[in-house]
Design a protein around this motif. Sequence first.
Motif, PDB file in Angstrom:
ATOM      1  N   ASP A  48      28.827   1.887  -1.995  1.00  0.00           N
ATOM      2  CA  ASP A  48      28.763   0.679  -2.826  1.00  0.00           C
ATOM      3  C   ASP A  48      29.549   0.895  -4.112  1.00  0.00           C
ATOM      4  N   GLU A  52      30.035  -5.362 -11.604  1.00  0.00           N
ATOM      5  CA  GLU A  52      29.615  -6.194 -10.463  1.00  0.00           C
ATOM      6  C   GLU A  52      28.123  -6.018 -10.212  1.00  0.00           C
ATOM      7  N   ASP A  53      27.641  -4.785 -10.414  1.00  0.00           N
ATOM      8  CA  ASP A  53      26.360  -4.399  -9.818  1.00  0.00           C
ATOM      9  C   ASP A  53      25.190  -4.330 -10.805  1.00  0.00           C
ATOM     10  N   TRP A  82      21.383   1.421   0.880  1.00  0.00           N
ATOM     11  CA  TRP A  82      21.953   0.487  -0.112  1.00  0.00           C
ATOM     12  C   TRP A  82      21.024   0.328  -1.316  1.00  0.00           C
ATOM     13  N   HIS A  83      21.573   0.529  -2.496  1.00  0.00           N
ATOM     14  CA  HIS A  83      20.820   0.458  -3.759  1.00  0.00           C
ATOM     15  C   HIS A  83      19.635   1.432  -3.761  1.00  0.00           C
ATOM     16  N   ASP A 104      34.253  -4.270  -0.024  1.00  0.00           N
ATOM     17  CA  ASP A 104      32.943  -3.874  -0.556  1.00  0.00           C
ATOM     18  C   ASP A 104      32.164  -3.147   0.538  1.00  0.00           C
ATOM     19  N   MET A 105      31.881  -1.898   0.294  1.00  0.00           N
ATOM     20  CA  MET A 105      31.139  -1.066   1.247  1.00  0.00           C
ATOM     21  C   MET A 105      31.903  -0.940   2.558  1.00  0.00           C
ATOM     22  N   PHE A 140      22.546  -4.250   4.458  1.00  0.00           N
ATOM     23  CA  PHE A 140      23.681  -3.427   4.030  1.00  0.00           C
ATOM     24  C   PHE A 140      23.472  -1.938   4.293  1.00  0.00           C
ATOM     25  N   TRP A 179      25.416 -11.299 -11.197  1.00  0.00           N
ATOM     26  CA  TRP A 179      26.280 -10.322 -10.530  1.00  0.00           C
ATOM     27  C   TRP A 179      27.736 -10.594 -10.903  1.00  0.00           C
ATOM     28  N   HIS A 201      34.924  -3.641  -6.596  1.00  0.00           N
ATOM     29  CA  HIS A 201      34.261  -3.274  -7.855  1.00  0.00           C
ATOM     30  C   HIS A 201      34.201  -1.753  -7.941  1.00  0.00           C
ATOM     31  N   ILE A 215      27.638 -13.958   1.446  1.00  0.00           N
ATOM     32  CA  ILE A 215      27.253 -12.908   0.503  1.00  0.00           C
ATOM     33  C   ILE A 215      27.870 -13.181  -0.869  1.00  0.00           C
ATOM     34  N   MET A 216      26.993 -13.325  -1.862  1.00  0.00           N
ATOM     35  CA  MET A 216      27.437 -13.525  -3.240  1.00  0.00           C
ATOM     36  C   MET A 216      28.129 -12.249  -3.704  1.00  0.00           C
ATOM     37  N   ASP A 217      29.409 -12.353  -3.997  1.00  0.00           N
ATOM     38  CA  ASP A 217      30.169 -11.156  -4.355  1.00  0.00           C
ATOM     39  C   ASP A 217      31.405 -11.581  -5.162  1.00  0.00           C
TER      40      ASP A 217
HETATM   41  C1  AHN Z   1      23.826  -9.629  -3.514  1.00  0.00           C
HETATM   42  O1  AHN Z   1      23.082  -8.753  -3.162  1.00  0.00           O
HETATM   43  C2  AHN Z   1      23.363 -10.870  -4.194  1.00  0.00           C
HETATM   44  N1  AHN Z   1      25.144  -9.501  -3.376  1.00  0.00           N
HETATM   45  C3  AHN Z   1      25.731  -8.331  -2.855  1.00  0.00           C
HETATM   46  C4  AHN Z   1      26.816  -7.940  -3.757  1.00  0.00           C
HETATM   47  C5  AHN Z   1      26.874  -6.488  -3.894  1.00  0.00           C
HETATM   48  C6  AHN Z   1      25.973  -5.700  -4.550  1.00  0.00           C
HETATM   49  N2  AHN Z   1      27.804  -5.718  -3.431  1.00  0.00           N
HETATM   50  C7  AHN Z   1      27.526  -4.505  -3.744  1.00  0.00           C
HETATM   51  N3  AHN Z   1      26.423  -4.468  -4.422  1.00  0.00           N
END
Ligand code: AHN
Length: 344
Positions: free
Chosen positions: A160, A192-193, A314-315, A234-235, A310, A209, A135, A281-283
Motif C-alpha cells: 500500500d 492519500e492514506d 491491508w492497513h 495502487d497495491m 484488499f 482521503w 501515492h 474504490i475511492m482513490d
Molecule cells: C478506501 O478505503 C476508502 N479507499 C481505498 C484507498 C486506499 C487506501 N488505497 C490505499 N489505501
Amino acid sequence: MKLLNKNEQQIFIAEKQHSVKNFLVFIVMAGFLVSCHSATQKSANEEKVINIPVFDSDSAFSFVQRQVDFGPRVPNTPAHDACANFFVATLKSFGAQVTTQQMDLRTFDGTLLHAVNIIASYLPESETRILLFAHWDSRPWADNDPNPKNREKPVLGANDGASGTGVLLEIARQLGKNPANVGVDIVFFDAEDWGASNDDQTSNTENSWCLGAQYWAKHPHKQGYHARYGILLDMVGAPQATFYREQYSEYYAAHVVDKVWSQAQNLGFGQYFINQKGGGIMDDHVFVNQIAGIPSINIIHFDPNTSSGFGNYWHTTHDDMSNIDKNTLFAVGTTLMNVIYNEK
Ligand code: AHN
Ligand code: ZN
C-alpha cells in the motif's frame, strides 16, 4: 532442471515475447506494406517500428525495498522527508524534469500535514501527454490490525504505497534511457492514506482521503495542464494479485480500461488483469477525473476473498516485503511499458 509453475510459465512466455536480442523488442506493424510496393505512398508511411524496453522487475523490487527501508513514510516524520529526498534525487538521476509541490494540508482529524507531491516529467515540451500516478505516503495507523495493540502503529506500506511508486520508478528509469513518442508525467501523490475509516462517523469521510491528489487536481504543476489519460497504480505488488475493472475507472475512462486490460491479455497476463467488473474504490483517480478532468483509471488489487477486499494485511502492521512478488511487478510494469510506448 527447474520446473516452472503455471505463473512462471506465463511470465516466461511473456518474457520470451519481449526479449528479442536480449534488450529491445521490435514490433513491426503493417509489415506487409514493405513487401507490397504497389501500395499507395500514403500507406507506405504507416509502417512503424516500436522499440519497447524490457521492464526489470528486480530493479522495481529494489525500489520497493528502498522505500520500505526508510520505515513508514508518514507525513510529518523524518522517514517521510528522507524518502521524498530519495525520490527527487533518483528521478533527477533518471533524466526527468522534477517539480515538487509543497502543501500544508488539513486532515479530517485536524492535523496539519507538511506534504509534498513529486512530479517527474519526460519530454516536457510535448503537447501529447500521458499521466501515471501512485501515492507514496503510508498510513499513520494500522487500524485493521487483528491485534488491538497494533492499531495505533503506522503501516509499513510495502504494497500500500511502495509497490505502485516502485513500478513507476522503474518506468522512469527506462524512460530516461529510451524516450517514448509522447510526453509522460509521473506523479507521486502524498497524503492519500490519512483518511477516516469507514466506521468513522465524520461527515465527509470520502474527501478525507487522497489529499495530495485533491490538491494537485485543483493546482496542477503546470497551468492548463492536460493529459490524454491517467493511470493510477495502487497495491500492485502482491503475489497472484487480481486487478478487476474498477467502477470509477469504467465510468470515466472505459476506453483506457479496455486499452490496458487488452494489452495485458495479449502479453499473457490475463491471470492478473481479470476482465470483469470490480467494485468502485475511492482513490486518487476519482479526484483526477472529477476535478482535473483527465480520464483516469485505477489498477488496484482487489481480493474478493478477504473482508477488506484488499488482502488480510491491508492497513495492518503486516504490509511488509513478504507481500511483494516480482512476478506481479513484472506483469504490471510490462503492461504499462507496452501501453506507453505504443502511444503516438
Ligand atoms: C478506501 O478505503 C476508502 N479507499 C481505498 C484507498 C486506499 C487506501 N488505497 C490505499 N489505501
Ligand atoms: Zn492505504
